[in-house]
Every structure is written in structure tokens, then in C-alpha cells.
Design an enzyme around this catalytic site. Structure first.
Site, PDB file in Angstrom:
ATOM      1  N   GLY A   1      -3.441  -4.693   1.711  1.00 41.30           N
ATOM      2  CA  GLY A   1      -2.557  -3.299   1.354  1.00 41.30           C
ATOM      3  C   GLY A   1      -1.478  -3.326   1.086  1.00 41.30           C
ATOM      4  O   GLY A   1      -1.117  -4.723   0.164  1.00 41.30           O
TER       5      GLY A   1
ATOM      6  N   GLY B   1       6.184  -5.312  -6.609  1.00 43.80           N
ATOM      7  CA  GLY B   1       4.593  -5.357  -6.984  1.00 43.80           C
ATOM      8  C   GLY B   1       4.608  -4.751  -7.860  1.00 43.80           C
ATOM      9  O   GLY B   1       5.002  -3.518  -8.413  1.00 43.80           O
ATOM     10  N   ASP B   2       3.377  -4.779  -8.566  1.00 43.29           N
ATOM     11  CA  ASP B   2       2.445  -4.648  -9.063  1.00 43.29           C
ATOM     12  C   ASP B   2       1.686  -3.670  -8.576  1.00 43.29           C
ATOM     13  O   ASP B   2       1.496  -3.299  -7.167  1.00 43.29           O
ATOM     14  CB  ASP B   2       1.096  -5.466  -9.477  1.00 43.29           C
ATOM     15  CG  ASP B   2       1.730  -6.138 -10.711  1.00 43.29           C
ATOM     16  OD1 ASP B   2       2.859  -6.897 -10.535  1.00 43.29           O
ATOM     17  OD2 ASP B   2       0.741  -7.788 -10.633  1.00 43.29           O
TER      18      ASP B   2
ATOM     19  N   PRO C   1      -6.111  -7.000  -2.011  1.00 44.28           N
ATOM     20  CA  PRO C   1      -7.723  -6.836  -1.572  1.00 44.28           C
ATOM     21  C   PRO C   1      -7.733  -6.185   0.187  1.00 44.28           C
ATOM     22  O   PRO C   1      -8.527  -5.534   0.642  1.00 44.28           O
ATOM     23  CB  PRO C   1      -8.240  -7.733  -1.691  1.00 44.28           C
ATOM     24  CG  PRO C   1      -7.570  -8.738  -1.809  1.00 44.28           C
ATOM     25  CD  PRO C   1      -5.693  -8.210  -2.161  1.00 44.28           C
ATOM     26  N   THR C   2      -6.769  -7.179   0.743  1.00 44.43           N
ATOM     27  CA  THR C   2      -7.360  -7.008   2.550  1.00 44.43           C
ATOM     28  C   THR C   2      -5.877  -6.670   3.264  1.00 44.43           C
ATOM     29  O   THR C   2      -6.184  -5.793   3.964  1.00 44.43           O
ATOM     30  CB  THR C   2      -7.868  -8.486   2.887  1.00 44.43           C
ATOM     31  OG1 THR C   2      -6.912  -9.394   2.852  1.00 44.43           O
ATOM     32  CG2 THR C   2      -9.172  -8.893   2.229  1.00 44.43           C
TER      33      THR C   2
ATOM     34  N   HIS D   1      -4.463   5.762  14.402  1.00 41.64           N
ATOM     35  CA  HIS D   1      -2.810   5.428  13.594  1.00 41.64           C
ATOM     36  C   HIS D   1      -3.392   5.541  11.977  1.00 41.64           C
ATOM     37  O   HIS D   1      -3.779   4.207  12.015  1.00 41.64           O
ATOM     38  CB  HIS D   1      -2.372   4.583  14.726  1.00 41.64           C
ATOM     39  CG  HIS D   1      -0.760   4.951  14.251  1.00 41.64           C
ATOM     40  ND1 HIS D   1      -0.609   4.813  12.838  1.00 41.64           N
ATOM     41  CD2 HIS D   1      -0.377   5.235  15.318  1.00 41.64           C
ATOM     42  CE1 HIS D   1       0.989   4.705  13.606  1.00 41.64           C
ATOM     43  NE2 HIS D   1       1.044   5.020  14.432  1.00 41.64           N
TER      44      HIS D   1
END
Length: 470
Positions: A174, A165-166, A171-172, A83
Site C-alpha cells: 500500500g 512516488g507515483d 500492490p501488497t 482499525h
């Protein structure tokens, strides 16, 4: 009094570790008024879907509690599944269920999206009715390239920048897509072939973006665990494109390839109205209407009664439960609810009152269950019932004792609220304080009567010490 409920159906990129998903569901259920209705895991998709409902003042915090647990436990850098996904909590849709409008759900979605970035540094995109750009109405446009592709492209392509957000993914965890929409049916049809190309051709033929049915999104995916191909779909308006029409089309297209339909499945929940329409289509009822369904007629009759009436009927019945302990907890819950109302209206923090309300509401049933355990213990053979009766009596003492402790603290909070809230809310605070006092009186009476049956020893001593500390 119109009840207000919002449905939230967050999708998580974890479908193989039940413990992780159960922890996420527990985080939701811990919020006052949040009810987890369904939890689905799929190992091939490596995805889970949790369906819950909550009042509008609670639903966002419940979703964010789930997000916190997902960010903590799900690592997309090691994730694989059929998915598409861009986030640990991939999608967070809010759906108006009762007494709510789609516009109100858009506001909830916008606040939730902002909080996702503020609290967890997870960038967010708004979709469906909450979308701020036409091209972001459709989820597939935002999810193009999935986590790995978006992670690289967002750094250099301003067009892929999030709404909050930026331009850099967590990093984990997403990124997360948050939105408001009408009810959606997640519907899959399993084909009697492992040939994924057949499923993809059928999916292309029925989805709206390729010229197929309006309100249908679809893709062909493999089910490796069953050696099958699947047409996986989202039906975004089942009243305009009913589920039976889609099923018949897929079955017809599959037959062209000499492939049978082995079955179909619902992911999450489905409105009863959708199944009624399907039954009407296949059974060819004459003059069918929803009122002919027994459960609908019962629900309609029960809806005419105020919810409080059912509790009062049970309280008045010639049965030992619910009794005074449950009534005391209910009085405390009403006191806390009034405190939460005044806190909100006077722009103060309602959370302490909501926490009390959740605890005391649960205590209504806990007290009844505790007394039922005492009755069950006394039904044991006389020569063996002693330790069971003592354990049950301790349980029946703990519940009203905890109610007493919570309402004592609640009473102090209400006193502070009386001093800090506008005078126009004075009658509400006075009522809340009177209810808290009634709860304390009733809970104390229940503790005292149970205490008389307890043997001397450590437990009784600890209860007496807790009472002395109030």
C-alpha cells in the site's frame, strides 16, 4: 554534552502473527543506538505498534529497516481488522524527545518519506507538522477510504496523489503516512456492551472534528474477541486535554445509555507527566509538583552525573567485572565513534564505523557476562564442573578475540580515513587510532590469559589460527 533522542512509533498492519512483528522489532534493534521500548499487538485491530528511540543520525535508518521487513512480510490484500489502514507500515511518526525540535523531526520525516519510495517503491504521504497541504495535517483525511478505496481513487484523482512516488499504491504494502508530531497518547476505553452504535455516538461526541474536545480523535470499534464495544482514541496534546477529563466524559456519556466502563488501556507508552496529572486530579493532592515523586527525584539526581561516571565507578569497584576486557571493548567503541564523527564531518560514509561502534559497545557487557559465567562454572560441585568450566572459558576467550578482530579492522579503516579526511580532523583521527591500538592490546592480553587455561584441541587450535591471521 546534550543528548539527542528521537522517538519513533511506527504502526504496522499486523496484530495476529507475533513472529512477523518480532522480526520487525529485531530489524529496528539491530541499528546502533536504537532501543525498542515497547511492542503492542491487537488481534481485533490486526495492528501492532512499536515504540523505539534512537539518536537522530540513526532513527530514520532504524525505521526504514522496520519498513523493509514489513513490506516483505505483510500483504494488505489479505488483511482484515477494525482499525483503518492504508499500508503495511501504516504510519511512521517522529517525535522530538531530548535535545531535538519538531522542525528537526520534520526534516527526518521528509527524508524517510523520500527513501520509502526510493528503496521500496511504497508511495508516501506527509502529515501533522510535516504536512505540505493543510488538509493532510490530519491523518484521517489521508486514510479516507482505506487501502482498498485509496488504491482505486489514487489512479484517477490527482488530489489523492502521494507526496513522494507515483500515483499507484504498492500492490501488497500500500502506502505509508510519515510525519513529525508532539507526543500522542493512544488510549482506549472499553464499554460493558457489544453495541457498537453506543461507542460510535460517544466517540462522535468527544472528538474535536465533531465539536468535542480539542486534541481528541476518536472512533467506536467492536472488540469481537471480548464481545465488547470500544471507544478508541488518540490524544494529541495531553497537557491541553488531559486523559482524566476524557475518561470522565466517556464514563458520563456511557452512563446515559446505562452502560458501565469496564476499563481502559494504553497502546504504546505514556508520559509520566500525564499519569501524574491524573493522580493529582483524582487524589486531590495539595500543592502537588513532580519533584514529590520518588522516581523523578532519583532521575533528577542521576542526570547530574555524566553517563561515563557510572561505567568508571563500576570499573573501579572491588568486583571482577567489568574488567580489562570490558575496558578494551569500551576503548574500541570510543575509537569507532570518533571515526564515525570524522566520516560525517568529512562527508564520507559513517556506517562501517557505526557498525563497529554497535558491536564493541555490546561487547562491553558481553565480556563481563562471559567472565561471570566462568565464576558460576567454578561454583559447581568439583566432580562435575570440568565441562562447564571449559565451555565458560571458551566463551570468555571468544569475546576478546572478536574485539581484537573488530578493532584490527577498525584500525585499518582509521588509517584510510586519516588519508582521506581534511587535516583539521587530524587530532581526532590520531586519538581514534590510539584508542583502537589500546583496545587491541587489551583484548589480546585477555585472549592470551584465557588461552592458557584451555585444553589442547580443536577450539584452542582455531583460536591460535585466528590470532596468527591478524
Amino acid at each position: 554534552m546534550t543528548r539527542k533522542l528521537v522517538e519513533c512509533i511506527p504502526n504496522f498492519s499486523e496484530g495476529r502473527d507475533r513472529a512477523k512483528v518480532d522480526a520487525i522489532a529485531a530489524a529496528i534493534a539491530a541499528l546502533p543506538g536504537a532501543l525498542v521500548l515497547d511492542l503492542e499487538l491487537d488481534a481485533d485491530h490486526n495492528r501492532s505498534v512499536i515504540t523505539f528511540v534512537a539518536p537522530p543520525e540513526t532513527v530514520m535508518e532504524a525505521a526504514l529497516a522496520a519498513a523493509a521487513k514489513a513490506v516483505e512480510t505483510i500483504d494488505l490484500t489479505t488483511h482484515s481488522g477494525v482499525h483503518p489502514r492504508i499500508g503495511a507500515i501504516d504510519v511512521m511518526p517522529f517525535v522530538p524527545l531530548e535535545g531535538m525540535t519538531l522542525a528537526e523531526c520534520v526534516l527526518i520525516a521528509e527524508r524517510a518519506a523520500a527513501e520509502m519510495w526510493k528503496r521500496f517503491r511504497v508511495p508516501t504521504y506527509l502529515y501533522e507538522a510535516a504536512a505540505r497541504r493543510p488538509d493532510r495535517t490530519n491523518l484521517e483525511n489521508i486514510r479516507r477510504g482505506q487501502f482498498e478505496g485509496l488504491r482505486a481513487e489514487v489512479l484517477t484523482n490527482p488530489d489523492r496523489a502521494p507526496d513522494f512516488g507515483d500515483p499507484q499504491l504498492h500492490p501488497t504494502a500500500g502506502a505509508t503516512v510519515v510525519g513529525a508530531r508532539k507526543f500522542l497518547i493512544a488510549y482506549n476505553i472499553n464499554l460493558g456492551t457489544p453495541d457498537i452504535e453506543i461507542a460510535k455516538r460517544i466517540a462522535k461526541g468527544i472528538r474535536h472534528s465533531s465539536g468535542g474536545f480539542r486534541f481528541v480523535k476518536s472512533m467506536g470499534v467492536p472488540l469481537a474477541s471480548r464481545n465488547l464495544a470500544q471507544v478508541s482514541m488518540n490524544l494529541t496534546d495531553f497537557e491541553q486535554t488531559p486523559i482524566h477529563r476524557v475518561f470522565e466524559c466517556v464514563r458520563s456519556e456511557a452512563a446515559r445509555y446505562g452502560v458501565p466502563v469496564l476499563g481502559s488501556e494504553i497502546v504504546g507508552l505514556i508520559p509520566k507527566k500525564a499519569l501524574e496529572a491524573t493522580a493529582d486530579f483524582y487524589l486531590r493532592f495539595e500543592n502537588f509538583q513532580p519533584g514529590l515523586v520518588l522516581e523523578n527525584r532519583v532521575a533528577e539526581a542521576l542526570a547530574q552525573r555524566a553517563p561515563m561516571a557510572e561505567f568508571l565507578d563500576a570499573l573501579a569497584a572491588a568486583t571482577p567485572t567489568p574488567g580489562g576486557g570490558s575496558a578494551a571493548a569500551a576503548a574500541g567503541a570510543m575509537s569507532a565513534a570518533l571515526g564515525a564523527m570524522v566520516a560525517r564531518l568529512s562527508k564520507q560514509d559513517p556506517e562501517p564505523f557505526e557498525s563497529d561502534r554497535a558491536f564493541l559497545t555490546a561487547a562491553v557487557q558481553r565480556d563481563a557476562d562471559a567472565y561471570s559465567a566462568v565464576v558460576a562454572a567454578y561454583k559447581r560441585p568439583k566432580d562435575e564442573r570440568g565441562p562447564f568450566v571449559n565451555a565458560a572459558m571458551e566463551g570468555a576467550t571468544v569475546v576478546p578475540l572478536e574485539v581484537l578482530e573488530h578493532t584490527a579492522a577498525l584500525s585499518a579503516r582509521l588509517a584510510a580515513l586519516a588519508a582521506s579526511s581534511p587535516a583539521k580532523f587530524g587530532s581526532d583521527v590520531i586519538t581514534a587510532r590510539a584508542l583502537a591500538q589500546a583496545a587491541m592490546t587489551g583484548a589480546r592480553a585477555n585472549v592470551d590469559i584465557n588461552l592458557a587455561y584451555l585444553a589442547e584441541g580443536g577450539f584452542r587450535t582455531s583460536v591460535e589460527a585466528r590470532l596468527a591471521g591478524l
